[in-house]
Design a protein around this motif. Structure first.
Motif, PDB file in Angstrom:
ATOM      1  N   ALA A 134       0.834  -1.208   0.000  1.00 21.06           N
ATOM      2  CA  ALA A 134       0.000   0.000   0.000  1.00 21.06           C
ATOM      3  C   ALA A 134       0.868   1.258   0.000  1.00 21.06           C
ATOM      4  CB  ALA A 134      -0.942  -0.002   1.195  1.00 21.06           C
ATOM      5  N   ALA A 135       1.918   1.250   0.832  1.00 23.46           N
ATOM      6  CA  ALA A 135       2.808   2.416   0.903  1.00 23.46           C
ATOM      7  C   ALA A 135       3.558   2.604  -0.409  1.00 23.46           C
ATOM      8  CB  ALA A 135       3.787   2.257   2.060  1.00 23.46           C
ATOM      9  N   LEU A 136       3.996   1.504  -1.009  1.00 23.05           N
ATOM     10  CA  LEU A 136       4.696   1.611  -2.288  1.00 23.05           C
ATOM     11  C   LEU A 136       3.789   2.207  -3.361  1.00 23.05           C
ATOM     12  CD1 LEU A 136       6.701  -1.732  -2.464  1.00 23.05           C
ATOM     13  CD2 LEU A 136       7.664   0.566  -2.580  1.00 23.05           C
ATOM     14  N   ARG A 137       2.560   1.702  -3.433  1.00 21.77           N
ATOM     15  CA  ARG A 137       1.650   2.202  -4.466  1.00 21.77           C
ATOM     16  C   ARG A 137       1.301   3.677  -4.218  1.00 21.77           C
ATOM     17  NH1 ARG A 137       0.192  -1.412  -8.094  1.00 21.77           N
ATOM     18  NH2 ARG A 137       0.522  -3.609  -7.618  1.00 21.77           N
ATOM     19  N   ALA A 138       1.190   4.050  -2.960  1.00 18.14           N
ATOM     20  CA  ALA A 138       0.920   5.458  -2.657  1.00 18.14           C
ATOM     21  C   ALA A 138       2.100   6.333  -3.066  1.00 18.14           C
ATOM     22  CB  ALA A 138       0.634   5.625  -1.169  1.00 18.14           C
ATOM     23  N   GLY A 139       3.312   5.855  -2.838  1.00 14.98           N
ATOM     24  CA  GLY A 139       4.494   6.613  -3.225  1.00 14.98           C
ATOM     25  C   GLY A 139       4.599   6.762  -4.730  1.00 14.98           C
ATOM     26  N   PHE A 140       4.337   5.670  -5.459  1.00 11.65           N
ATOM     27  CA  PHE A 140       4.355   5.763  -6.918  1.00 11.65           C
ATOM     28  C   PHE A 140       3.239   6.674  -7.425  1.00 11.65           C
ATOM     29  CE2 PHE A 140       7.028   1.881  -6.995  1.00 11.65           C
ATOM     30  CZ  PHE A 140       7.938   2.259  -7.965  1.00 11.65           C
ATOM     31  N   LEU A 179       4.341  10.187  -7.155  1.00  8.77           N
ATOM     32  CA  LEU A 179       5.344  10.473  -8.183  1.00  8.77           C
ATOM     33  C   LEU A 179       4.682  10.699  -9.539  1.00  8.77           C
ATOM     34  CD1 LEU A 179       8.308  10.527  -9.274  1.00  8.77           C
ATOM     35  CD2 LEU A 179       8.087   8.040  -9.542  1.00  8.77           C
ATOM     36  N   PHE A 180       3.769   9.801  -9.908  1.00 12.19           N
ATOM     37  CA  PHE A 180       3.107   9.912 -11.210  1.00 12.19           C
ATOM     38  C   PHE A 180       2.285  11.204 -11.306  1.00 12.19           C
ATOM     39  CE2 PHE A 180       2.949   4.987 -11.216  1.00 12.19           C
ATOM     40  CZ  PHE A 180       4.290   4.933 -11.592  1.00 12.19           C
ATOM     41  N   ALA A 181       1.590  11.541 -10.218  1.00 12.14           N
ATOM     42  CA  ALA A 181       0.790  12.765 -10.222  1.00 12.14           C
ATOM     43  C   ALA A 181       1.680  13.991 -10.366  1.00 12.14           C
ATOM     44  CB  ALA A 181      -0.035  12.844  -8.946  1.00 12.14           C
ATOM     45  N   ASP A 182       2.807  13.987  -9.655  1.00 14.04           N
ATOM     46  CA  ASP A 182       3.713  15.132  -9.689  1.00 14.04           C
ATOM     47  C   ASP A 182       4.323  15.328 -11.073  1.00 14.04           C
ATOM     48  OD1 ASP A 182       5.357  17.214  -8.336  1.00 14.04           O
ATOM     49  OD2 ASP A 182       7.004  15.853  -8.845  1.00 14.04           O
ATOM     50  N   ARG A 183       4.591  14.209 -11.793  1.00 15.92           N
ATOM     51  CA  ARG A 183       5.242  14.301 -13.098  1.00 15.92           C
ATOM     52  C   ARG A 183       4.262  14.240 -14.267  1.00 15.92           C
ATOM     53  NH1 ARG A 183      10.888  13.937 -12.515  1.00 15.92           N
ATOM     54  NH2 ARG A 183      11.314  14.160 -10.289  1.00 15.92           N
ATOM     55  N   GLY A 184       2.969  14.181 -13.976  1.00 14.64           N
ATOM     56  CA  GLY A 184       1.973  14.141 -15.042  1.00 14.64           C
ATOM     57  C   GLY A 184       2.024  12.873 -15.866  1.00 14.64           C
TER      58      GLY A 184
END
Length: 319
Positions: free
Chosen positions: A200-206, A209-214
């Motif tokens: 869960a923590a890994l998916r939240a971190g990714f 990241l994806f949201a920040d980089r579009g």
């Protein structure tokens, strides 16, 4: 930063994984029949632009144990699929780094033109960007039938670079963002146990990241973001018996070798060979023949990776 990997003591029981028919306890070893060839993997060669600390296939700028596959050799297998009306849906390209092989665009064109989906596993670094024009042309012709799965070991630069090399995270993210900005269908592959975090923590971190980089990858989707288990060959694992299917409530048809095979070309070999799966390119017992027809026989689960990666995924049926 230069970090040498620790030398782990070998903890695998040497009596295990010896006999393709029987386990160390004398029980019938599980095997997997080919239910239908849905995915054909083509290993384009083991050369890679980086050296990772824990690469299961030992890819590096110097390892050419598996040499470059050519477009003509690729065509031979695609023609066999067509001639024998095999139910192949997807052609996967793996390495090494596939974009180091200059025949990759031609192989992709051939696979896509024949109606297959194509999947390329890449680190999205300089070799991929060097073939940007060819990639854009393939996108224009085939759209979402081409998918690129980018390797990001972790959503943070520190751990990713520790595995690969200093600065590799920034380059990979730049490549991933370029793919997204240019309308390619992209997936990401990470590592499930990297950094000691839960899924869960890994998916939240990714996701952050994806949201920040579009980057339009759904981190909650297990296909869009695949988190693979660790491949520590020094850790003991149980052997898989025929009884395990019932104990684990698992069907043999759910395993990779029930629906896929991989083509490799060994250095010095006159022609390519077909092996059971992407995880076992070197073990001779998993080399099944020179054609897809020859490689259609069942696969005995006589390797730790069969248990560690494919069957158990953290569970266990016996010790």
């Amino acid at each position: 930063m230069s970090v040498s990997p620790p030398v782990a003591p070998l903890r695998l029981d040497p009596a295990k994984f010896r006999d393709p028919q029987l386990t160390a306890r004398g029980e019938a070893r599980a095997s997997v029949a080919l239910a239908g060839l849905r995915t054909l993997w083509l290993n384009t060669g083991t050369l890679c632009n980086v050296t990772c600390r824990n690469c299961y296939i030992e890819s590096s700028p110097r390892n050419d144990a598996l040499v470059y596959l050519t477009a003509a050799e690729c065509r031979t297998f695609l023609e066999e699929i067509e001639r024998d009306a095999l139910p192949v849906e997807e052609i996967g390209f793996t390495g090494g780094e596939p974009f180091l092989n200059r025949d990759l665009p031609a192989m992709l064109e051939e696979a896509l033109a024949r109606g297959h989906r194509a999947l390329v596993l890449t680190n999205a670094m300089k070799p991929m960007r060097n073939q940007a024009a060819a990639l854009l042309a393939l996108r224009d012709r085939y759209g979402d039938r081409l998918t690129l799965r980018v390797s990001l070991d972790h959503y943070g630069a520190l751990l990713h670079d520790l595995e690969r090399q200093d600065g590799s995270f920034a380059v990979a993210i730049e490549g991933l963002a370029w793919l997204a900005q240019n309308g390619f269908r992209v997936n990401v592959a990470g590592r499930a146990a990297f950094g000691g975090e839960g899924e869960a923590a890994l998916r939240a971190g990714f996701a952050a990241l994806f949201a920040d980089r579009g980057i339009p990858v759904d981190a909650a989707d297990p296909v869009a973001l695949m988190l693979f288990p660790e491949m520590d060959a020094a850790v003991d694992v149980p052997e898989i018996t025929t009884a395990c299917w019932g104990l684990l409530r698992l069907s043999p048809e759910s395993l990779m070798c029930a629906s896929s095979r991989m083509v490799v070309k060994r250095r010095g070999a006159a022609r390519p060979a077909v092996v059971a799966c992407t995880l076992l390119p070197y073990d001779p017992q998993f080399e099944l023949g020179g054609t897809l027809a020859e490689a259609s026989r069942p696969v005995a689960l006589n390797h730790p990776h069969c248990a560690r990666f494919c069957v158990l995924g953290g569970a266990a049926c016996s010790r």
